[in-house]
Design an enzyme around this catalytic site. Structure first.
Site, PDB file in Angstrom:
ATOM      1  N   SER A 113       5.492  -6.891  -2.090  1.00 13.45           N
ATOM      2  CA  SER A 113       4.998  -7.092  -0.729  1.00 13.45           C
ATOM      3  C   SER A 113       5.523  -8.420  -0.210  1.00 13.45           C
ATOM      4  O   SER A 113       5.290  -9.462  -0.818  1.00 13.45           O
ATOM      5  CB  SER A 113       3.472  -7.112  -0.750  1.00 13.45           C
ATOM      6  OG  SER A 113       2.981  -7.642   0.464  1.00 13.45           O
ATOM      7  N   THR A 148      13.426   5.137  10.457  1.00 13.23           N
ATOM      8  CA  THR A 148      14.320   4.018  10.728  1.00 13.23           C
ATOM      9  C   THR A 148      13.788   2.752  10.048  1.00 13.23           C
ATOM     10  O   THR A 148      12.607   2.433  10.159  1.00 13.23           O
ATOM     11  CB  THR A 148      14.434   3.784  12.247  1.00 13.23           C
ATOM     12  OG1 THR A 148      15.051   4.948  12.815  1.00 13.23           O
ATOM     13  CG2 THR A 148      15.267   2.553  12.568  1.00 13.23           C
ATOM     14  N   HIS A 151       4.776 -10.269   2.502  1.00 12.59           N
ATOM     15  CA  HIS A 151       3.903 -11.307   3.073  1.00 12.59           C
ATOM     16  C   HIS A 151       3.125 -12.063   2.001  1.00 12.59           C
ATOM     17  O   HIS A 151       2.433 -13.035   2.311  1.00 12.59           O
ATOM     18  CB  HIS A 151       2.972 -10.721   4.144  1.00 12.59           C
ATOM     19  CG  HIS A 151       1.788  -9.968   3.636  1.00 12.59           C
ATOM     20  ND1 HIS A 151       0.587 -10.565   3.397  1.00 12.59           N
ATOM     21  CD2 HIS A 151       1.622  -8.662   3.326  1.00 12.59           C
ATOM     22  CE1 HIS A 151      -0.284  -9.662   2.980  1.00 12.59           C
ATOM     23  NE2 HIS A 151       0.326  -8.494   2.914  1.00 12.59           N
ATOM     24  N   THR A 162       0.841  -1.202   0.000  1.00 10.96           N
ATOM     25  CA  THR A 162       0.000   0.000   0.000  1.00 10.96           C
ATOM     26  C   THR A 162       0.873   1.248   0.000  1.00 10.96           C
ATOM     27  O   THR A 162       0.653   2.179  -0.791  1.00 10.96           O
ATOM     28  CB  THR A 162      -0.948  -0.005   1.223  1.00 10.96           C
ATOM     29  OG1 THR A 162      -1.940  -1.011   0.997  1.00 10.96           O
ATOM     30  CG2 THR A 162      -1.640   1.325   1.395  1.00 10.96           C
ATOM     31  N   CYS A 196     -21.315  -8.992   0.607  1.00 15.00           N
ATOM     32  CA  CYS A 196     -21.662  -9.336   1.976  1.00 15.00           C
ATOM     33  C   CYS A 196     -20.483  -9.769   2.829  1.00 15.00           C
ATOM     34  O   CYS A 196     -20.541  -9.742   4.039  1.00 15.00           O
ATOM     35  CB  CYS A 196     -22.704 -10.441   1.982  1.00 15.00           C
ATOM     36  SG  CYS A 196     -24.312  -9.791   1.555  1.00 15.00           S
TER      37      CYS A 196
END
Lengths: 400, 127
Positions: free
Chosen positions: A199, A237, A201, A73, A325
Site C-alpha cells: 500500500s 485504466t 500511502h 484492501t 468506543c
C-alpha cells in the site's frame, strides 16, 4: 500548539518529492497507457513500466510480477479470492486471527461457497507459531495468509519460516506487507511469498494506490471483468499519477528507509521506557523486540481509549486506539462500535476498564516529539482515572 | 482549539466536566453501564426538601459518556425527584447539541443513572 503525528500506521504524509513526481501526470502527461500508439499514451506507458520496475525492486521481484491495485484492501481481496477462484480442487485456506479485515472478511463469501478455513491463534505477543501453520496444512490446503507486520500492535510475524513451510508443502503463501513495506526490509524471496500486498500511502506515497506481487506462474483469477490491463489480473485504466507516486515513494524508501529505522528504533525505545517509568498499570502490546521501528502500543487500566485520544489531540498529539468506543463514530448504531479483534486475540481483558493506544512514529518525528508525549500523557491518564469509578474502587482496595 | 468528532458543547463538557467527584453520605447512588461495553457511570445525589440539591459523578468512558454525565448532573440539580426522574436521554443529548448515532447509548446511560440513584434514594428513604 504542538502538532505531532504519531499515527503513521493509519497513513503517512506524502513526501514532497512524491507529489512533485506525480503532478505532471494530472496535467500535461495525461495519456492512457492502453492507447500508446501516440506520444501521450507512449509517455504514460513508459512511466507505467518504469514505475513497475521501481516497485518490483523494492520487494526483490521482477517487474512482470507487480500488479497495481487501488490499495491494500483490493490487493488482499485479489490474493484471497483470486487464488480461490483459480483453484481446481484445493478448498482450504489458513489465515491468522490478527489479519486485516480485508483478509478476514474476504473469507466470508468463500466459506459460503464451500471453502474451509483455519484461523490460527497468536500468542500473547501477537505472533503466529510456524509450527501451527505446519500442523494446519492439509492435502487440500490452497493458501496460507499471514501478515508481515501488524499495524495495531507492531508485531512482526516469522514470515520467512511460514513461507518455507508453505513452500515445502506446495501451498501458496500470501503476506500482507502493508504495515512493513518501506519501513523494514521486504523481500519476496527471503520471505518465500507467492503473493504480497503493498500500500503506497503507508510509506509516504499517495492514497488510492497499492500493488500485489504475484509470483510468476501463480494461478490467480481476476476479479473485475474488463480489459487486459495489468497482465489480465486487474482490468481498468491504470491510476497513472498514483502509480508514479507509488514508484517515487518506493525509490525514496529504498534509498532512505534503513536510516529511518535506525533513527526510529531508539526513539521507540525511549518512548517505551518513558511510559513504563511514568504510568502505572500500563501494559505494552505486541512483541517487545520483533516489532516495527518507532511503534509503541499499550493499554492502560481505568482510562478509556477514545478519551485518551481526545485529550492527546488537545495536546497536539494524534494517535490511534483499538478500543471499541473510538472505532467508528460515523456508524449508525452501537453495533458499529467493535473492540479490536487483535486486542482480543492477544488476551487484553475485555471485562475490565481499559483503553488501548497505538503510537506509530514516522520518518519526520523527533526526540522532542517523544519528550512532548511523555510530558503530557501521564497527566492525561491521571485525569481520566480521577474521573473513573473503577479507579476509585481500585485505590480503596489497595488502601484497604 | 482542535476540532473533534463531537459538537462543541460535548467537547466543552468533556474538557471541563462539571460535578466530578463523590458525595459523602449521599442520599442516593446509582451505578450503570458495564466496563465491558466501554463505559460505566456512578452518580451520587443529595436530596433536600424533595429536590436534588447536589449531584456528582464518576465515569469511565468515552468523550460522549463523560460529557453526558456532566450535562446530566447540571440538568438534575434543583429539580424535584419527579422532574429528575422524567429526564430522558434525548433531553441529555439535545442539551449537548446532539451525539453521533453510535453514541446515543451514552445519553441512555445518563438517564438510567438518575433513575438508579433515585431508586436507591427511595429505598433508603421509604415513604
Amino acid at each position: 500548539m504542538a502538532h505531532i503525528f504519531f499515527d503513521h500506521i493509519s497513513t503517512t504524509p506524502v513526501d514532497p518529492r512524491v507529489i512533485e513526481a506525480m503532478l505532471p501526470y494530472f496535467g500535461e502527461k495525461y495519456g492512457n497507457p492502453a492507447s500508446h500508439i501516440h506520444d501521450l499514451g507512449q509517455t504514460a506507458l513508459r512511466s507505467l513500466d518504469a514505475a513497475r520496475g521501481s516497485v518490483a525492486r523494492m520487494v526483490g521481484a521482477q517487474p512482470g510480477e507487480i500488479v497495481f491495485t487501488s490499495g491494500a484492501t483490493e490487493a488482499n481481496n485479489l490474493a484471497i479470492k483470486g487464488a480461490a477462484a483459480g483453484s481446481k480442487d484445493r478448498r482450504h485456506i489458513i489465515v491468522s486471527e490478527v489479519e486485516h479485515f480485508s483478509v478476514l472478511n474476504a473469507l466470508l463469501p468463500l466459506r459460503a461457497s464451500g471453502f474451509e478455513t483455519t484461523v490460527l491463534h497468536v500468542d500473547h505477543d501477537g505472533r503466529v507459531d510456524p509450527d501451527d501453520v505446519r500442523k494446519a496444512i492439509r492435502p487440500d490446503t490452497l493458501l496460507v495468509s499471514v501478515m508481515h507486520a501488524n499495524a495495531e500492535i507492531g508485531t512482526i510475524q516469522p514470515v520467512s519460516e511460514i513461507g518455507r513451510i508453505a513452500r515445502e508443502r506446495g501451498v501458496l503463501f500470501h503476506t500482507d506487507a502493508t504495515a512493513s513495506a518501506g519501513h523494514i526490509p521486504v523481500d519476496v524471496e527471503a520471505i518465500g511469498a507467492d503473493l504480497l500486498t503493498l500500500s503506497a500511502h503507508n510509506f509516504y506515497g499517495p492514497k488510492g494506490i497499492g500493488a500485489i506481487y504475484v509470483r510468476k506462474g501463480t494461478r490467480l483469477e481476476s476479479m473485475l471483468d474488463g480489459g487486459f490491463q495489468e497482465g489480465g489480473y486487474r482490468a481498468g485504466t491504470e491510476n497513472v499519477p498514483g502509480i508514479v507516486g507509488m514508484a517515487a515513494a518506493a525509490e525514496i524508501a529504498m534509498a532512505e528507509s534503513v536510516g529511518w529505522a535506525d533513527r526510529l528504533a531508539p526513539l521507540g525505545r525511549q518512548l517505551w521506557d518513558g511510559l513504563e517509568a511514568s504510568i502505572p498499570l500500563l501494559h505494552f502490546t505486541g512483541h517487545p523486540k520483533e516489532r516495527l521501528p518507532g511503534h509503541v502500543s499499550f493499554w492502560v487500566e481505568h482510562a478509556e481509549g477514545e478519551s485518551l485520544l481526545l485529550l492527546l489531540n488537545m495536546q497536539g498529539v494524534m494517535a490511534a486506539s483499538g478500543s471499541a468506543c473510538s472505532s467508528n463514530l460515523r456508524g449508525h448504531d452501537e453495533e458499529d462500535l467493535v473492540a479490536s479483534t487483535v486486542l482480543k486475540a492477544i488476551g487484553v481483558p475485555s471485562d475490565i476498564c481499559t483503553g488501548s493506544v497505538t503510537f506509530s512514529m514516522g520518518k519526520d518525528n523527533t526526540g522532542a516529539d517523544v519528550a512532548h508525549v511523555l510530558s503530557v500523557l501521564p497527566a492525561i491518564v491521571s485525569r481520566l482515572r480521577e474521573m473513573s469509578p473503577t479507579w476509585l474502587d481500585y485505590q480503596k482496595q489497595q488502601g484497604g | 482549539m482542535a476540532a473533534g468528532p463531537y459538537s462543541e458543547k460535548v467537547m466543552e463538557h468533556f474538557m471541563n466536566p462539571r460535578n466530578v467527584g463523590e458525595i459523602e453520605n449521599a442520599d442516593g447512588v446509582g451505578e450503570v453501564g458495564n466496563p465491558a461495553c466501554g463505559d460505566m457511570m456512578r452518580l451520587y445525589v443529595k436530596v433536600e426538601a424533595g429536590k436534588v440539591s447536589d449531584a456528582k459523578f464518576r465515569t469511565f468512558g468515552c468523550g460522549a459518556a463523560i460529557a453526558s454525565s456532566s450535562m446530566l448532573t447540571e440538568m438534575i440539580k434543583g429539580k424535584t425527584i419527579d422532574e429528575a426522574r422524567a429526564i430522558t436521554n434525548t433531553q441529555v443529548s439535545d442539551a449537548l447539541g446532539g451525539l453521533p448515532e453510535v453514541k446515543i447509548h451514552c445519553s441512555v446511560m445518563a438517564e438510567e443513572a438518575v433513575k438508579a440513584a433515585l431508586d436507591d434514594y427511595s429505598k433508603k428513604h421509604p415513604g
